[in-house]
Design a protein around this motif. Sequence first.
Motif, PDB file in Angstrom:
ATOM      1  N   MET A 116       0.843  -1.145   0.010  1.00  0.00           N
ATOM      2  CA  MET A 116       0.129  -0.107   0.120  1.00  0.00           C
ATOM      3  C   MET A 116       0.712   1.376   0.180  1.00  0.00           C
ATOM      4  SD  MET A 116      -2.921  -1.238   0.234  1.00  0.00           S
ATOM      5  CE  MET A 116      -4.488  -0.155   0.742  1.00  0.00           C
ATOM      6  N   LYS A 117       0.386   2.370  -0.661  1.00  0.00           N
ATOM      7  CA  LYS A 117       1.108   3.702  -0.621  1.00  0.00           C
ATOM      8  C   LYS A 117       0.054   4.621  -0.336  1.00  0.00           C
ATOM      9  CE  LYS A 117       3.667   6.679  -3.503  1.00  0.00           C
ATOM     10  NZ  LYS A 117       3.190   7.704  -3.101  1.00  0.00           N
ATOM     11  N   LEU A 118       0.643   5.478   0.447  1.00  0.00           N
ATOM     12  CA  LEU A 118      -0.314   6.644   0.858  1.00  0.00           C
ATOM     13  C   LEU A 118       0.081   7.980  -0.030  1.00  0.00           C
ATOM     14  CD1 LEU A 118      -0.139   6.747   4.624  1.00  0.00           C
ATOM     15  CD2 LEU A 118      -1.856   5.797   3.152  1.00  0.00           C
ATOM     16  N   GLU A 119      -0.775   8.896  -0.438  1.00  0.00           N
ATOM     17  CA  GLU A 119      -0.563   9.917  -1.068  1.00  0.00           C
ATOM     18  C   GLU A 119       0.855  10.542  -0.436  1.00  0.00           C
ATOM     19  OE1 GLU A 119      -1.160  12.181  -4.412  1.00  0.00           O
ATOM     20  OE2 GLU A 119      -2.527  10.704  -3.645  1.00  0.00           O
ATOM     21  N   ASP A 120       1.831  11.150  -1.295  1.00  0.00           N
ATOM     22  CA  ASP A 120       2.615  11.993  -0.679  1.00  0.00           C
ATOM     23  C   ASP A 120       2.450  13.309   0.117  1.00  0.00           C
ATOM     24  OD1 ASP A 120       4.246  10.138  -2.086  1.00  0.00           O
ATOM     25  OD2 ASP A 120       4.785  11.350  -3.980  1.00  0.00           O
ATOM     26  N   VAL A 121       3.118  13.630   1.019  1.00  0.00           N
ATOM     27  CA  VAL A 121       2.954  14.656   1.917  1.00  0.00           C
ATOM     28  C   VAL A 121       4.151  15.309   2.233  1.00  0.00           C
ATOM     29  CG1 VAL A 121       0.466  14.057   2.792  1.00  0.00           C
ATOM     30  CG2 VAL A 121       2.745  13.343   3.856  1.00  0.00           C
ATOM     31  N   GLY A 122       4.049  16.421   2.591  1.00  0.00           N
ATOM     32  CA  GLY A 122       5.131  17.429   3.097  1.00  0.00           C
ATOM     33  C   GLY A 122       5.562  17.036   4.371  1.00  0.00           C
ATOM     34  N   ASN A 123       4.919  16.437   5.401  1.00  0.00           N
ATOM     35  CA  ASN A 123       5.036  16.024   6.617  1.00  0.00           C
ATOM     36  C   ASN A 123       4.334  14.761   7.038  1.00  0.00           C
ATOM     37  OD1 ASN A 123       4.832  15.974   9.468  1.00  0.00           O
ATOM     38  ND2 ASN A 123       5.387  18.281   9.860  1.00  0.00           N
ATOM     39  N   PRO A 124       4.881  13.988   7.675  1.00  0.00           N
ATOM     40  CA  PRO A 124       4.248  12.788   8.116  1.00  0.00           C
ATOM     41  C   PRO A 124       3.078  12.838   8.779  1.00  0.00           C
ATOM     42  CG  PRO A 124       6.844  12.580   8.510  1.00  0.00           C
ATOM     43  CD  PRO A 124       6.363  13.628   8.121  1.00  0.00           C
ATOM     44  N   SER A 125       3.089  13.886   9.694  1.00  0.00           N
ATOM     45  CA  SER A 125       1.825  14.078  10.427  1.00  0.00           C
ATOM     46  C   SER A 125       0.532  14.365   9.464  1.00  0.00           C
ATOM     47  CB  SER A 125       1.808  15.386  11.463  1.00  0.00           C
ATOM     48  OG  SER A 125       2.129  16.540  10.784  1.00  0.00           O
ATOM     49  N   SER A 126       0.884  14.458   8.144  1.00  0.00           N
ATOM     50  CA  SER A 126      -0.127  14.952   7.322  1.00  0.00           C
ATOM     51  C   SER A 126      -0.698  13.591   6.491  1.00  0.00           C
ATOM     52  CB  SER A 126       0.098  15.859   6.095  1.00  0.00           C
ATOM     53  OG  SER A 126       0.519  17.048   7.040  1.00  0.00           O
ATOM     54  N   PHE A 127      -0.151  12.488   6.693  1.00  0.00           N
ATOM     55  CA  PHE A 127      -0.524  11.272   6.278  1.00  0.00           C
ATOM     56  C   PHE A 127      -2.057  10.989   6.271  1.00  0.00           C
ATOM     57  CE2 PHE A 127       3.954   9.302   6.303  1.00  0.00           C
ATOM     58  CZ  PHE A 127       4.136   9.502   5.042  1.00  0.00           C
ATOM     59  N   ASP A 128      -2.826  10.569   5.174  1.00  0.00           N
ATOM     60  CA  ASP A 128      -4.205  10.332   5.142  1.00  0.00           C
ATOM     61  C   ASP A 128      -4.373   8.982   4.764  1.00  0.00           C
ATOM     62  OD1 ASP A 128      -6.955  10.252   4.861  1.00  0.00           O
ATOM     63  OD2 ASP A 128      -6.865  11.947   3.518  1.00  0.00           O
ATOM     64  N   PRO A 129      -4.873   7.915   5.861  1.00  0.00           N
ATOM     65  CA  PRO A 129      -5.129   6.698   5.554  1.00  0.00           C
ATOM     66  C   PRO A 129      -5.886   6.378   4.286  1.00  0.00           C
ATOM     67  CG  PRO A 129      -5.001   6.965   7.851  1.00  0.00           C
ATOM     68  CD  PRO A 129      -4.863   8.498   7.268  1.00  0.00           C
ATOM     69  N   SER A 130      -7.014   7.464   3.900  1.00  0.00           N
ATOM     70  CA  SER A 130      -8.017   7.016   2.905  1.00  0.00           C
ATOM     71  C   SER A 130      -7.365   7.322   1.770  1.00  0.00           C
ATOM     72  CB  SER A 130      -9.151   8.147   3.114  1.00  0.00           C
ATOM     73  OG  SER A 130      -8.670   9.558   2.856  1.00  0.00           O
ATOM     74  N   THR A 131      -6.190   7.741   1.501  1.00  0.00           N
ATOM     75  CA  THR A 131      -5.602   7.688   0.021  1.00  0.00           C
ATOM     76  C   THR A 131      -4.639   6.423  -0.221  1.00  0.00           C
ATOM     77  OG1 THR A 131      -3.415   8.792   1.039  1.00  0.00           O
ATOM     78  CG2 THR A 131      -5.097  10.358   0.417  1.00  0.00           C
ATOM     79  N   ALA A 132      -4.678   5.472   0.842  1.00  0.00           N
ATOM     80  CA  ALA A 132      -3.939   4.313   0.527  1.00  0.00           C
ATOM     81  C   ALA A 132      -4.310   3.713  -0.583  1.00  0.00           C
ATOM     82  CB  ALA A 132      -4.066   3.373   1.797  1.00  0.00           C
ATOM     83  N   ARG A 133      -3.390   2.962  -1.559  1.00  0.00           N
ATOM     84  CA  ARG A 133      -3.555   2.163  -2.716  1.00  0.00           C
ATOM     85  C   ARG A 133      -2.757   1.184  -2.898  1.00  0.00           C
ATOM     86  NH1 ARG A 133      -1.998   6.952  -3.680  1.00  0.00           N
ATOM     87  NH2 ARG A 133      -0.195   7.355  -5.059  1.00  0.00           N
ATOM     88  N   THR A 134      -3.162   0.236  -3.365  1.00  0.00           N
ATOM     89  CA  THR A 134      -2.166  -0.968  -3.624  1.00  0.00           C
ATOM     90  C   THR A 134      -1.167  -0.660  -4.810  1.00  0.00           C
ATOM     91  OG1 THR A 134      -4.091  -2.634  -2.980  1.00  0.00           O
ATOM     92  CG2 THR A 134      -2.262  -3.522  -4.113  1.00  0.00           C
ATOM     93  N   VAL A 135      -0.150  -1.041  -4.589  1.00  0.00           N
ATOM     94  CA  VAL A 135       1.222  -0.788  -5.717  1.00  0.00           C
ATOM     95  C   VAL A 135       1.717  -2.090  -6.076  1.00  0.00           C
ATOM     96  CG1 VAL A 135       1.774   1.518  -5.098  1.00  0.00           C
ATOM     97  CG2 VAL A 135       2.919  -0.268  -4.193  1.00  0.00           C
ATOM     98  N   LEU A 136       1.222  -3.096  -5.359  1.00  0.00           N
ATOM     99  CA  LEU A 136       1.912  -4.354  -5.709  1.00  0.00           C
ATOM    100  C   LEU A 136       1.185  -5.599  -5.231  1.00  0.00           C
ATOM    101  CD1 LEU A 136       4.669  -5.854  -7.135  1.00  0.00           C
ATOM    102  CD2 LEU A 136       5.222  -6.239  -4.680  1.00  0.00           C
ATOM    103  N   LYS A 137       0.691  -6.563  -5.896  1.00  0.00           N
ATOM    104  CA  LYS A 137      -0.388  -7.567  -5.636  1.00  0.00           C
ATOM    105  C   LYS A 137      -0.097  -8.900  -6.203  1.00  0.00           C
ATOM    106  CE  LYS A 137      -3.333  -6.370  -9.417  1.00  0.00           C
ATOM    107  NZ  LYS A 137      -4.808  -5.760  -9.696  1.00  0.00           N
ATOM    108  N   PRO A 138      -0.616 -10.026  -5.591  1.00  0.00           N
ATOM    109  CA  PRO A 138      -0.460 -11.202  -6.334  1.00  0.00           C
ATOM    110  C   PRO A 138      -1.054 -11.354  -7.551  1.00  0.00           C
ATOM    111  CG  PRO A 138      -1.528 -11.610  -4.103  1.00  0.00           C
ATOM    112  CD  PRO A 138      -1.386  -9.862  -4.625  1.00  0.00           C
ATOM    113  N   GLU A 139      -0.191 -12.056  -8.476  1.00  0.00           N
ATOM    114  CA  GLU A 139      -0.823 -12.152  -9.895  1.00  0.00           C
ATOM    115  C   GLU A 139      -0.182 -13.636 -10.312  1.00  0.00           C
ATOM    116  OE1 GLU A 139       0.019  -8.789 -12.508  1.00  0.00           O
ATOM    117  OE2 GLU A 139       1.167  -7.708 -10.834  1.00  0.00           O
ATOM    118  N   GLY A 140      -1.132 -13.897 -11.233  1.00  0.00           N
ATOM    119  CA  GLY A 140      -0.949 -15.424 -12.167  1.00  0.00           C
ATOM    120  C   GLY A 140      -0.484 -16.622 -11.075  1.00  0.00           C
ATOM    121  N   GLU A 141       0.089 -17.392 -11.398  1.00  0.00           N
ATOM    122  CA  GLU A 141       0.426 -18.725 -10.638  1.00  0.00           C
ATOM    123  C   GLU A 141       1.748 -18.700 -10.465  1.00  0.00           C
ATOM    124  OE1 GLU A 141      -1.000 -21.934 -12.959  1.00  0.00           O
ATOM    125  OE2 GLU A 141      -2.919 -20.862 -13.664  1.00  0.00           O
ATOM    126  N   GLY A 142       2.610 -17.703  -9.982  1.00  0.00           N
ATOM    127  CA  GLY A 142       4.085 -17.952  -9.722  1.00  0.00           C
ATOM    128  C   GLY A 142       4.030 -18.085  -8.432  1.00  0.00           C
TER     129      GLY A 142
END
Length: 104
Positions: free
Chosen positions: A1-27
């Motif tokens: 998961m990745k959160l939206e980039d912010v200028g200060n860690p206190s500004s992280f917003d969990p609602s912006t989380a999105r998947t950047v790597l997920k299971p795929e195929g049969e590997g």
Amino acid sequence: MKLEDVGNPSSFDPSTARTVLKPEGEGSDANDVKDPYIISVGRKLHMFYTGWDGAGERPHLAISSNGENWEKIPENPILSREGWHDCLTRVSCVFPQENGFTMI
């Protein structure tokens, strides 16, 4: 998961989380990808992560230039299933070396 980039860690917003790597195929990471460990080498990000194929966990590697789009390397998993580490192997720390990486 990745959160939206912010200028200060206190500004992280969990609602912006999105998947950047997920299971795929049969590997070897077909069922799950988890426990990411990311280091920067040169202008590339290297994500060491645990892949689960239903029979065991092994370390894998994906590379990105922006942290958004990750390309799994063709040599995955980066550690084979044999010997003493034949079931559960995870990466907890990585040190870049001249010709590769040392994983702990």
